[in-house]
Scaffold this motif. Structure first.
Motif, mmCIF file in Angstrom:
data_model
loop_
_atom_site.group_PDB
_atom_site.id
_atom_site.type_symbol
_atom_site.label_atom_id
_atom_site.label_comp_id
_atom_site.label_asym_id
_atom_site.label_seq_id
_atom_site.Cartn_x
_atom_site.Cartn_y
_atom_site.Cartn_z
ATOM 1 N N UNK A 209 17.001 22.367 -41.929
ATOM 2 C CA UNK A 209 15.889 23.024 -41.246
ATOM 3 C C UNK A 209 15.938 24.542 -41.406
ATOM 4 N N UNK A 210 17.112 25.087 -41.663
ATOM 5 C CA UNK A 210 17.241 26.526 -41.920
ATOM 6 C C UNK A 210 16.819 26.900 -43.338
ATOM 7 N N UNK A 211 16.754 25.933 -44.224
ATOM 8 C CA UNK A 211 16.641 26.230 -45.647
ATOM 9 C C UNK A 211 15.418 27.090 -45.989
ATOM 10 N N UNK A 212 14.241 26.688 -45.524
ATOM 11 C CA UNK A 212 13.036 27.448 -45.866
ATOM 12 C C UNK A 212 13.042 28.838 -45.233
ATOM 13 N N UNK A 213 13.353 28.991 -43.938
ATOM 14 C CA UNK A 213 13.442 30.350 -43.390
ATOM 15 C C UNK A 213 14.435 31.235 -44.148
ATOM 16 N N UNK A 214 15.546 30.667 -44.587
ATOM 17 C CA UNK A 214 16.515 31.454 -45.346
ATOM 18 C C UNK A 214 15.985 31.818 -46.729
ATOM 19 N N UNK A 215 15.194 30.925 -47.333
ATOM 20 C CA UNK A 215 14.563 31.245 -48.615
ATOM 21 C C UNK A 215 13.604 32.417 -48.457
ATOM 22 N N UNK A 216 12.843 32.415 -47.361
ATOM 23 C CA UNK A 216 11.930 33.530 -47.095
ATOM 24 C C UNK A 216 12.729 34.824 -46.938
ATOM 25 N N UNK A 217 13.801 34.750 -46.153
ATOM 26 C CA UNK A 217 14.616 35.951 -45.936
ATOM 27 C C UNK A 217 15.153 36.490 -47.258
ATOM 28 N N UNK A 218 15.712 35.617 -48.082
ATOM 29 C CA UNK A 218 16.293 36.062 -49.353
ATOM 30 C C UNK A 218 15.245 36.738 -50.241
ATOM 31 N N UNK A 219 14.049 36.176 -50.277
ATOM 32 C CA UNK A 219 12.995 36.735 -51.117
ATOM 33 C C UNK A 219 12.562 38.108 -50.613
ATOM 34 N N UNK A 220 12.445 38.251 -49.300
ATOM 35 C CA UNK A 220 12.059 39.543 -48.725
ATOM 36 C C UNK A 220 13.172 40.567 -48.934
ATOM 37 N N UNK A 221 14.422 40.154 -48.711
ATOM 38 C CA UNK A 221 15.542 41.082 -48.901
ATOM 39 C C UNK A 221 15.597 41.576 -50.340
ATOM 40 N N UNK A 222 15.327 40.691 -51.308
ATOM 41 C CA UNK A 222 15.357 41.086 -52.716
ATOM 42 C C UNK A 222 14.248 42.076 -53.047
ATOM 43 N N UNK A 223 13.112 41.980 -52.357
ATOM 44 C CA UNK A 223 11.977 42.864 -52.628
ATOM 45 C C UNK A 223 12.050 44.177 -51.852
ATOM 46 N N UNK A 224 12.776 44.186 -50.758
ATOM 47 C CA UNK A 224 12.841 45.336 -49.857
ATOM 48 C C UNK A 224 13.918 46.310 -50.345
ATOM 49 N N UNK A 225 13.678 47.616 -50.280
ATOM 50 C CA UNK A 225 14.671 48.577 -50.760
ATOM 51 C C UNK A 225 16.046 48.381 -50.114
ATOM 52 N N UNK A 226 17.068 48.580 -50.915
ATOM 53 C CA UNK A 226 18.445 48.333 -50.490
ATOM 54 C C UNK A 226 18.832 49.166 -49.274
#
Length: 366
Positions: A209-226
């Motif tokens: 159940x965490x999988x999709x929310x974590x996928x969203x987080x990873x994608x946003x983190x990759x796009x957001x400045x370090x």
């Protein structure tokens, strides 16, 4: 002793001057997702409050991600231009860091505006409503619409929408992002077994159940400045025996931390019409448990009104920041009054400096 509430905190490359956060609060005042003059007034005057961070309300990443037709969005160029206008005015008169909450309403979208006098029911197609989505074809309540169960294509489209809005936030020079994963909206509904009855890799066990929310987080983190912080608001409990509890919430917080999450904002409820025993600080214990498990900077939120209470929460190590919503609607100068109560001097805008009750209050914008 120095006040913890008025001490600074560093999140990646951003330093907040104090631990007071203006919580994101839906205003139901946008037009086609566009910020209006109301947002100019609302965010403009809050930017003069002396808080450490101003959070813009839940902002939909796609049209069907809005809670209502009147909710703020950031999914097209017109939305971006409208919000840019508001930010330009606020930044001209305030140095306060500004964050934004990325949102998708999921199965709780397409509501009527609560201000239209018809109640908070579902907006029909004739009223401008739309088909809602969710992890499973389970309505929020018997008289609510049945969401269409999301398939892989729907999930990919949602992730792409979160990323596209993140890129718009970069262009708008937003200082901090928070992903909304609480209150029964899309990501929250994936996390909760109340709404998520899927039989695939995105349902069943807590890790699924965490999988999709974590996928969203990873994608946003990759796009957001370090160097810019990214956090998540999620439920510490659903207040419903069928839903998530503190143990699952803590596990989700730990999983986020492993992916580079900078802070968590722990709220509760919204996946069902549960009975919630609200009162001053009623959600703090959940923030404390999540903080203990993940040792990550944590916001506490929930009817925290008194400065001494906010200070005590930080002193007890239950949270690292205090998010205040209704308290700011009631008192837009809450930090000024908290500083007076705690014996602290904070900067105020020069045109308002005559209202300060301490002789040593510094001002800016002469």
């Amino acid at each position: 002793m120095p006040s913890l509430l008025f001490s600074s905190i560093r999140l990646r490359g951003l330093t907040l001057p104090n631990r007071i956060v203006i919580a994101p609060m839906c205003q139901f005042s946008a037009r086609d997702g566009n910020a209006t003059d109301w947002h100019l007034i609302h965010l403009g005057h809050l930017a003069l409050s002396g808080a450490g961070l101003l959070m813009i309300e839940a902002t939909a990443v796609e049209p069907r991600g809005r809670i209502s037709r009147e909710c703020l969005g950031l999914y097209n160029d017109e939305n971006e231009a409208a919000l840019a206008r508001v930010l330009a005015v606020a930044r001209e008169y305030s140095r306060m860091p500004i964050g934004l909450q990325l949102g998708h309403a999921g199965r709780k979208g397409s509501l009527r505006n609560p201000a239209d006098g018809k109640g908070r029911g579902h907006a029909t197609e004739a009223e401008g409503g739309w088909q809602v989505l969710g992890p499973s074809a389970i309505p929020f309540a018997p008289d609510w619409p049945t969401p269409r169960e999301m398939d892989r294509r729907d999930m990919d489209e949602a992730i792409a929408a979160f990323v596209a809005t993140t890129r718009r936030c970069i262009r708008l020079d937003i200082d901090l992002l928070e992903i909304h994963g609480a209150h029964g909206y899309l990501l929250s509904s994936f996390l909760s077994p109340i709404a998520n009855r899927r039989q695939d890799a995105y349902g069943g066990s807590p890790s699924n159940r965490m999988r999709f929310p974590l996928e969203v987080f990873e994608a946003v983190r990759a796009a957001w400045p370090e160097d810019r912080p990214l956090g998540v608001r999620f439920n510490g409990t659903d207040w419903d025996g069928r839903g998530i509890g503190t143990e699952e919430a803590a596990a989700f917080g730990c999983a986020l931390g492993a992916l580079g999450c900078d802070f968590v904002d722990v709220s509760t409820g919204g996946n069902s019409f549960a009975s919630i025993p609200s009162g001053p600080g009623y959600q703090v214990r959940f923030a404390s448990k999540v903080r203990e498990a993940g040792a990550m900077p944590t916001m506490a939120v929930g009817l925290i009104r008194e400065p001494a209470h906010a200070e005590a929460i930080l002193a007890a190590g239950q949270a690292d920041m205090i998010a205040i919503g209704r308290g700011f609607l009631n008192d837009p100068r809450w930090p000024w009054h908290a500083a007076e109560a705690l014996g602290v001097s904070i900067e105020v805008p020069f045109p308002y400096s005559r209202a300060a009750t301490r002789a040593d209050v510094p001002s800016y914008g002469r």
